[in-house]
Design an enzyme around this catalytic site. Structure first.
Site, PDB file in Angstrom:
ATOM      1  CG  PHE A 133      12.320   2.324  -0.617  1.00 41.24           C
ATOM      2  CD1 PHE A 133      13.024   1.230  -0.140  1.00 41.24           C
ATOM      3  CD2 PHE A 133      10.942   2.228  -0.703  1.00 41.24           C
ATOM      4  CE1 PHE A 133      12.361   0.059   0.254  1.00 41.24           C
ATOM      5  CE2 PHE A 133      10.266   1.067  -0.319  1.00 41.24           C
ATOM      6  CZ  PHE A 133      10.982  -0.017   0.162  1.00 41.24           C
ATOM      7  CG  ASP A 153       7.770   5.851  -6.519  1.00 43.49           C
ATOM      8  OD1 ASP A 153       6.674   6.106  -5.979  1.00 43.49           O
ATOM      9  OD2 ASP A 153       8.464   4.868  -6.229  1.00 43.49           O
ATOM     10  CE  LYS A 195       4.446   4.054   0.571  1.00 44.90           C
ATOM     11  NZ  LYS A 195       4.726   2.830   1.311  1.00 44.90           N
TER      12      LYS A 195
HETATM   13  C1  LIG Z   1       8.450   5.939  -3.075  1.00 41.52           C
HETATM   14  C2  LIG Z   1       7.977   4.529  -2.886  1.00 41.52           C
HETATM   15  N1  LIG Z   1       7.856   3.715  -3.937  1.00 41.52           N
HETATM   16  C3  LIG Z   1       7.430   2.458  -3.806  1.00 41.52           C
HETATM   17  C4  LIG Z   1       7.111   1.927  -2.586  1.00 41.52           C
HETATM   18  C5  LIG Z   1       6.665   0.498  -2.461  1.00 41.52           C
HETATM   19  O1  LIG Z   1       5.315   0.397  -2.151  1.00 41.52           O
HETATM   20  P1  LIG Z   1       4.706  -0.988  -1.623  1.00 41.52           P
HETATM   21  O2  LIG Z   1       5.294  -1.241  -0.288  1.00 41.52           O
HETATM   22  O3  LIG Z   1       3.228  -0.770  -1.586  1.00 41.52           O
HETATM   23  O4  LIG Z   1       5.118  -2.034  -2.614  1.00 41.52           O
HETATM   24  C6  LIG Z   1       7.254   2.746  -1.467  1.00 41.52           C
HETATM   25  C7  LIG Z   1       6.960   2.214  -0.138  1.00 41.52           C
HETATM   26  O5  LIG Z   1       7.356   2.751   0.864  1.00 41.52           O
HETATM   27  C8  LIG Z   1       7.696   4.076  -1.621  1.00 41.52           C
HETATM   28  O6  LIG Z   1       7.838   4.887  -0.572  1.00 41.52           O
END
Ligand SMILES: Cc1ncc(COP(=O)(O)O)c(C=O)c1O
Length: 754
Positions: A466, A551, A580
């Site tokens: 994700f 990530d 975040k």
């Molecule tokens: C690992 C990871 N990458 C990317 C994102 C996407 O972030 P955003 O919702 O700020 O676009 C999330 C969101 O939960 C995430 O957990």
């Protein structure tokens, strides 16, 4: 049996015609002749003892009204009037009838309290069960409780008290939406709200509080808003029988509108009764409101609202409703449901205030935030240092765009590179944007530095990933909910099983420019790869000249007990993708951090963002970096997280397959044949703990890192109770949602998880 004088004896024994389908109205009414009607006291702004009532005229107006209603297809039952009770003529205030149940009104003013005896006697003689409200409740009958769209819409404050509705709702089995009345002229709801069918109603929004207005606007898809003069002429105090709207008054505008909807407005003169502040509706009480009325219209706004007023008060001794323990619906939920797109199925909690690890709803119920904004709130809600940094910056400059420099961006970039041990930063806003930025950088690096032939750059990703919600990102997701319906998809990605080093090796070829990986897969359910996976991946990337992109949007910034989750394996990626918590729970702030060799591929004009690097976000981000530099939060995550995980795992929780995680990031996986993770989260709301399910069988516990041990004990007891390992009350230190009763249903919809 009480005699039924006057009028239409034939009809008294006639069978009731079928109620109009979809209408909120019945066809069988109780009315009381105005033999003793008069204005001898003044309990509303319309009443003046100085204005005499012409009782003969009142009598003929009333008889004409009965005839008009019968003409429209109504059956009218007659109740004998009693001397000394002049307002008994207003039978709408007798009580609330649903099916065979009759809840007698408890009138606010002593002048009207004598009516109750006679109404109760009539209803018991006619086979109704009498469901009296608790002593002390004030509820003025059907004039303040109108069925609409599967819900009982209830007026309170000017006459009825809101506390009465929890009990009323429970006794009658009706979902109830309580509307606060603010204009004393429209002291009962039926003076400002007239349901026409399941979707339409005549409404007088100025008679309600702001919140009441919002609620009604969420409930009524097609309102006919009455003008002040129409409201004052009591247009809303009408009765709808089939398509006939019997009204005390009607303007040509309202007439046209009603006719365009297929209604026939019929005006009757009830001017003598208006002297007492009562119109057509006040003179009638529907006797055939069936309980099924409240099962109707599951797809309608009201059906979705399924509000309960249990939390508004009520009878603490009454049995707990069969429920998952959710608190009553807040009007804000109805509004979001009505006006927001339906891409979330949020738990029914409306947070109005927060501090540290705790959030509070509008009624002051406390909940431990065990999700922490999917780790965006690692430092808790409104961390004083972060709030101070934001406030200070708000007083200086908040946005410049990158067309110019600002005095926060440079320091922020330097401090973040130092934290990451890298050379450059691309600041963005959301996580998904940062992931996109990293992918763009990797592709460009592939063409310009690695020498991949044009259009061939490939990025290897993991199954169960994700990374966000953009078209490109969902293109390489294998979650059907995230992906389906959004094609055509972006090419250039290759997916391998998460945690499988051999599969990774097999996927690497000369076209591969990058391996994008979550060090721990959060949305997949806090899934940890096998020990050594990240280290092995790092090595493989080095061997093949492939960029390792971590990530760390959810796993990074102290959540797992180290600044980055990759630190646990000393596997330093080529690119960090952060988001975040970088924004301190105050502003969206994300970033890609890497060396010059990689981010040097970006040149003016080829990438950017209006808000990326804005001074407000950078000022907050700098304070986040400062908090991280102390190591305090990493230490707390390790210490508290390890203890919490152990306590959960050692609790022998029924239905739990696995407790896993790192630091203060815990996934609890349930057995597939047990309760769903969603239902566990719903029950945890009732226990005062907010958590989030993912993929049906897993729920997460990831409170802010400022959480205290006693808060975690609280959460542990809540989880134990919900999962049936603990029947005691637990160490409940705070006033939590667990103390509330009530609840209704939520709609299980497939939804976005973040
Ligand atoms: C690992 C990871 N990458 C990317 C994102 C996407 O972030 P955003 O919702 O700020 O676009 C999330 C969101 O939960 C995430 O957990």
């Amino acid at each position: 049996m009480t005699p039924q004088p006057n009028l239409s004896p034939a009809l008294r024994d006639a069978p009731s015609p079928a109620p109009a389908l979809g209408a909120s109205w019945g066809r069988h009414y109780l009315m009381c002749p105005p033999d003793y009607f008069d204005v001898v006291y003044s309990i509303n702004p319309w009443m003046s003892t100085a204005v005499p009532v012409d009782r003969r005229r009142a009598g003929s107006q009333w008889e004409l009204l009965v005839a008009t209603l019968e003409d429209a297809g109504a059956e009218v039952s007659i109740l004998e009037p009693r001397p000394g009770l002049p307002d008994m003529v207003f039978t709408a205030n007798a009580g609330v009838v649903v099916g065979e149940k009759f809840v007698p009104a408890a009138m606010r003013h002593p002048e009207r309290q004598g009516e109750r005896l006679h109404f109760e006697a009539w209803f018991s003689e006619h086979g109704h069960s009498i469901e009296a409200l608790e002593v002390g409740a004030v509820q003025e009958g059907a004039g303040d409780a109108l069925p609409f769209g599967g819900t009982l819409v209830a007026g309170y404050r000017t006459r009825s008290s809101v506390e009465a509705y929890a009990e009323l709702s429970r006794r009658l089995g009706t979902p109830t939406v309580a509307i606060e009345l603010s204009d004393p002229r429209y002291y009962h709801l039926d003076l400002s709200f007239c349901p026409l069918d399941g979707k339409r109603a005549m409404v007088v929004p100025s008679a309600w509080t702001e919140e009441g207005r919002s609620l009604v606007s969420a409930l009524v898809p097609e309102p006919l808003v009455l003008r002040p003069e129409e409201a004052a002429a009591f247009c809303a105090n009408s009765v709808v029988i089939g398509q006939t709207v019997t009204m005390p008054a009607c303007s040509s505008r309202v007439k046209r509108r009603l006719e365009s909807w297929g209604y026939e407005p019929v005006v009757v003169d009830v001017s003598e009764f208006l002297k007492a502040g009562g119109g057509v509706r006040c003179l009638t009480l529907a006797l055939d409101v069936s309980p099924e009325t409240f099962d109707e219209a599951p797809g309608s706004a009201a059906g979705r609202l399924t509000a309960s007023v249990g939390a508004l008060g009520g009878d603490p001794a009454a049995p707990e409703p069969e429920a998952s323990g959710l608190p009553a619906a807040d009007p804000a939920i109805a509004l979001a449901d009505r006006y927001g797109a339906r891409n979330y199925a949020s738990l029914p909690v409306v947070i109005a205030r927060a501090e540290g690890a705790w959030v509070y709803d509008r009624d002051g119920r406390a909940y431990l935030d065990a999700l922490a904004g999917y780790s965006a709130l690692n430092f808790g809600h409104r961390h004083p240092a972060l709030v101070a940094a934001a406030k200070q910056q708000l007083d200086q400059v908040t946005l410049t765009s990158r067309a110019f420099h600002n005095d926060q961006l440079g320091p922020f970039c330097r401090e973040l590179t130092e934290l990451c041990g890298k050379e450059r930063v691309v600041p963005m806003n959301t996580g998904a944007e940062a992931v996109e930025t990293a992918l763009k950088a990797a592709r460009k690096w592939g063409y310009e530095v690695k020498g991949v032939p044009p259009e061939r750059a490939t990025v290897v990703v993991c199954e169960g990933n994700f990374h966000g919600r953009t078209i490109t990102i969902v293109s390489f997701s294998d979650d059907p909910a995230a992906r389906e319906g959004f094609g055509p998809y972006t090419p250039g990605f290759r997916r391998v099983p998460y945690g499988d080093v051999d599969a990774l090796r097999a996927a690497f070829d000369d076209d591969v420019v990058a391996f994008l990986v979550e060090p721990i897969q959060g949305e997949a359910g806090v899934v940890l790869p096998p020990e050594g996976y990240l280290r092995a991946a790092r090595k493989l990337c080095d061997e093949h000249g492939i960029l390792m992109i971590a990530d760390e949007i959810q796993s990074g910034l102290a959540r797992t007990g180290r600044t980055f989750a990759c630190d646990h394996e000393d596997a330093e990626p080529d690119m960090y993708v952060l988001g975040k918590a970088l924004g301190g729970g105050i502003v969206p702030l994300s970033a890609v951090v890497a060396d010059e060799e990689i981010l040097g591929v970006f040149r003016p004009g080829d990438h950017g963002s209006t808000f990326g690097g804005n001074p407000l976000a950078c000022a907050v981000g700098r304070e986040v970096i400062r908090l991280l530099s102390t190591g305090e939060y990493q230490e707390r995550a390790t210490r508290l997280g390890d203890g919490f995980r152990l306590a959960l795992a050692g609790s022998d929780l029924p239905g739990v397959k696995e407790v896993r995680g790192k630091g203060l990031w815990i996934g609890v996986e349930l057995h597939a044949d047990g309760p769903s993770a969603r239902s566990v989260c719903e029950r945890l709301v009732g226990e005062g703990v907010l958590s989030k399910d993912t993929h049906e069988t897993t729920f997460r516990l990831a409170p802010p890192l400022v959480v205290e041990q006693e808060d975690l004990d609280f959460a542990l007891h809540a989880v134990r109770r919900v999962l049936g390992a603990d029947s005691g009350s637990g160490a409940l230190k705070r006033q939590s949602a667990a103390t509330t009763d009530a609840l209704l249903v939520t709609t299980p919809t497939p939804t976005a998880t973040t």
